[in-house]
Design a protein around this motif. Structure first.
Motif, PDB file in Angstrom:
ATOM      1  N   ARG A 183     -10.643  20.255  26.479  1.00  0.00           N
ATOM      2  CA  ARG A 183     -10.532  20.991  27.733  1.00  0.00           C
ATOM      3  C   ARG A 183     -10.048  22.421  27.541  1.00  0.00           C
ATOM      4  O   ARG A 183     -10.103  23.224  28.470  1.00  0.00           O
ATOM      5  N   ILE A 184      -9.575  22.732  26.348  1.00  0.00           N
ATOM      6  CA  ILE A 184      -9.101  24.098  26.085  1.00  0.00           C
ATOM      7  C   ILE A 184     -10.261  25.086  26.083  1.00  0.00           C
ATOM      8  O   ILE A 184     -10.151  26.206  26.600  1.00  0.00           O
ATOM      9  N   GLY A 185     -11.401  24.686  25.499  1.00  0.00           N
ATOM     10  CA  GLY A 185     -12.562  25.574  25.409  1.00  0.00           C
ATOM     11  C   GLY A 185     -13.047  26.071  26.763  1.00  0.00           C
ATOM     12  O   GLY A 185     -13.168  27.284  26.989  1.00  0.00           O
ATOM     13  N   PRO A 186     -13.346  25.167  27.731  1.00  0.00           N
ATOM     14  CA  PRO A 186     -13.793  25.632  29.049  1.00  0.00           C
ATOM     15  C   PRO A 186     -12.781  26.529  29.749  1.00  0.00           C
ATOM     16  O   PRO A 186     -13.157  27.511  30.400  1.00  0.00           O
ATOM     17  N   ILE A 187     -11.479  26.200  29.613  1.00  0.00           N
ATOM     18  CA  ILE A 187     -10.460  27.029  30.256  1.00  0.00           C
ATOM     19  C   ILE A 187     -10.435  28.417  29.638  1.00  0.00           C
ATOM     20  O   ILE A 187     -10.294  29.432  30.341  1.00  0.00           O
ATOM     21  N   SER A 188     -10.576  28.500  28.312  1.00  0.00           N
ATOM     22  CA  SER A 188     -10.550  29.815  27.654  1.00  0.00           C
ATOM     23  C   SER A 188     -11.727  30.673  28.099  1.00  0.00           C
ATOM     24  O   SER A 188     -11.593  31.900  28.244  1.00  0.00           O
ATOM     25  N   TYR A 189     -12.891  30.044  28.343  1.00  0.00           N
ATOM     26  CA  TYR A 189     -14.045  30.808  28.811  1.00  0.00           C
ATOM     27  C   TYR A 189     -13.787  31.366  30.210  1.00  0.00           C
ATOM     28  O   TYR A 189     -14.097  32.528  30.498  1.00  0.00           O
ATOM     29  N   CYS A 190     -13.210  30.539  31.089  1.00  0.00           N
ATOM     30  CA  CYS A 190     -12.870  31.012  32.439  1.00  0.00           C
ATOM     31  C   CYS A 190     -11.860  32.151  32.377  1.00  0.00           C
ATOM     32  O   CYS A 190     -11.977  33.144  33.108  1.00  0.00           O
ATOM     33  N   LEU A 191     -10.858  32.000  31.506  1.00  0.00           N
ATOM     34  CA  LEU A 191      -9.827  33.026  31.383  1.00  0.00           C
ATOM     35  C   LEU A 191     -10.408  34.322  30.837  1.00  0.00           C
ATOM     36  O   LEU A 191     -10.055  35.418  31.298  1.00  0.00           O
TER      37      LEU A 191
END
Length: 411
Positions: A89-97
Motif C-alpha cells: 500500500r506504500i506504492g499507491p500512496i507515494s504516487y498520490c503524494l
C-alpha cells in the motif's frame, strides 16, 4: 533568380500567417492537460469568473487528493498488521503524494510559468523569417510527440492498474458483505466501503482522481519539454545568425556590428529564459526523480512477488507501471541532455564561422559567447541532480539497488 523568389515567397508567407495560430499550436496540448485541473497560468487580463473557477478546482482537487492520502495512510496503520500488505500500500500512496506535491508546485510557480509562456509568445511574435519559424515549429512538433508518448505510457499504465487489475481481482467476502477491493484502500475509521453504494461511489471517485493525477504528471512533463525544446529552437536560430554574421543575409542590409548586437541580445534572452525554466521546474523535477526512484523499486518488488506466486496479470500490470515511471523520468533527463548539447553546439558554431575575416577587435566579442556556451548550462532536479542521460542511468541503478535491499529484508 530562383533563390530570390524563394526568399520573397518566404517573406510573404510570414506576413500572411497569424502568429496566434503558432502560439496556440505550441501550447495546445499543455492547455488541454492543465486547464481542466485549474493550474493553467492566467494572464493579467483573464476575467475574474474564470480565475474563480480555477481557484475552486484547485481547492477541490487538492482537498480530495489530500483526503485520499490521509485515508489510505490511516488504512495502513489502523486496518492492517501484515508487513507484506503494508508494503503493497506504500506504492499507491507515494504516487498520490507525488501528484499532490507537483500540483502544489505548479500552483506556487504560476507566475514564473506565466513568465516563461510570455517569453515564448514574444518569440513567436518576433519571428523574422520563414526559416526561423520552421526551426521553432520543428522543436514544437518534437515536444508534442513527447507529450503523446508520455500520455500513452502514463494513462496506459494507470489504466491497467486501476481498471484491469481491479476488475480481475476477486471480490472480497466479509460476513454479509461482498465488495470489490479499492485501488486506494480507505480506513474504516473514515467510511465503511464494504456497503453499497459507498463502494461503487468510492471506485468512481478514485477513477476521477486517477485521471487528475495523471494529468498533473503528464502536464508537468509536457511543460518541461515545451520550455526546454523552445529554448533549443531559439539556440538553433542563434546558430543560424552566427553562420550569417560575417557575410550577412541577401535579404537584409545591416552591418556586422548590428548583426553582432542582435546575436548577443538573442543569446542573453535565451539564457534568461533557461534560467526562468530552471527556477520554475526544479522542484517538480526533484519530486519526479525521487518519487520515480522509489516507485520503480516498490513496483519491481510487487512484480517479482506476484510472478513467484503465479499472479501473472498483476505482475504484468506492475511491469507496465515500471515502464511508465521510467519513461517519465527519462523525458526529464533527455530534454536536459538535449538542451545541454545545443548550448555546446553554439560554442562550436561560434568557433567554426569565418571569425578571422572580421575586422579589428570584433572577433574578441565572440569569446564571451563561446565561454558562456561552453560552461555548464543545465536543467537540474532541485539543484541536486543534473538532468542528463547519465543521471537517468544512475536513477535506474539506484532503484534496482533499493529493490535488492528490500527483497533481502523481506525474504
Amino acid at each position: 533568380m530562383a533563390g530570390r523568389a524563394d526568399i520573397v515567397n518566404g517573406l510573404n508567407a510570414i506576413s500572411k500567417r497569424n502568429y496566434n495560430d503558432d502560439i496556440n499550436y505550441s501550447f495546445e496540448w499543455n492547455r488541454w492537460l492543465l486547464k481542466p485541473i485549474g493550474v493553467w497560468p492566467c494572464k493579467s487580463d483573464t476575467p475574474w469568473p474564470k480565475k474563480l473557477v480555477y481557484r475552486f478546482l484547485i481547492l477541490m482537487y487538492s482537498f480530495l487528493i489530500l483526503l485520499l492520502v490521509v485515508c489510505s495512510t490511516l488504512y495502513i496503520f489502523l486496518d492492517i498488521q501484515d508487513i507484506e500488505m503494508r508494503l503493497r500500500r506504500i506504492g499507491p500512496i507515494s504516487y498520490c503524494l507525488m501528484a499532490l506535491i507537483k500540483y502544489w508546485f505548479l500552483i506556487l510557480h504560476e507566475k514564473d510559468i506565466r513568465n516563461c509562456m510570455d517569453y515564448m509568445e514574444d518569440d513567436w511574435k518576433n519571428v523574422k523569417c520563414q526559416k526561423d519559424r520552421q526551426l521553432m515549429l520543428e522543436s514544437t512538433l518534437f515536444g508534442r510527440r513527447i507529450t503523446v508518448i508520455s500520455a500513452t505510457f502514463t494513462f496506459g499504465g494507470v489504466f491497467f492498474y486501476q481498471t484491469v487489475l481491479s476488475l480481475t481481482s476477486s471480490k472480497i467476502v466479509v460476513g454479509n458483505f461482498t465488495f470489490r477491493p479499492l485501488v486506494y484502500p480507505v480506513s474504516k475509521v473514515i467510511i465503511d466501503i464494504r456497503r453499497s453504494p459507498a463502494n461503487e461511489l468510492m471506485i468512481l471517485a478514485q477513477s476521477v482522481l486517477g485521471i487528475v493525477m495523471n494529468a498533473v504528471t503528464v502536464g508537468s512533463c509536457n511543460l518541461a519539454a515545451l520550455c526546454a525544446l523552445h529554448a533549443c529552437g531559439q539556440l538553433k536560430i542563434l546558430m543560424s545568425r552566427l553562420n550569417n554574421l560575417v557575410d550577412g543575409c541577401t535579404n537584409k542590409k545591416n552591418t556586422v556590428d548590428e548583426r553582432l548586437a542582435d546575436i548577443v541580445k538573442l543569446h542573453v534572452r535565451i539564457l534568461s529564459f533557461i534560467s526562468f525554466t530552471e527556477y520554475s521546474l526544479k522542484e517538480i523535477s526533484l519530486v519526479e526523480v525521487l518519487g520515480c526512484t522509489m516507485n520503480m523499486c516498490m513496483l519491481g518488488y510487487y512484480s517479482i512477488t506476484d510472478w513467484n506466486n503465479g499472479q501473472v496479470i498483476s505482475s504484468i500490470t506492475y511491469f507496465t507501471l515500471i515502464v511508465s515511471f521510467a519513461f517519465n523520468i527519462f523525458i526529464f533527463c533527455y530534454i536536459g541532455e538535449v538542451l545541454f548539447e545545443e548550448c555546446k553546439k553554439v560554442a562550436e558554431t561560434t568557433y567554426m564561422i569565418n571569425w578571422y575575416q572580421l575586422s579589428g577587435k570584433k572577433p574578441l566579442s565572440l569569446l564571451l559567447i563561446m565561454a558562456i556556451s561552453s560552461s555548464s548550462i543545465r536543467l537540474t532536479a532541485g539543484k541536486f541532480v543534473n538532468l542528463s542521460i547519465n543521471s537517468f542511468g544512475d536513477i535506474i541503478k539506484t532503484s534496482v539497488a533499493y529493490l535488492n535491499v528490500l527483497r533481502t529484508i523481506t525474504s
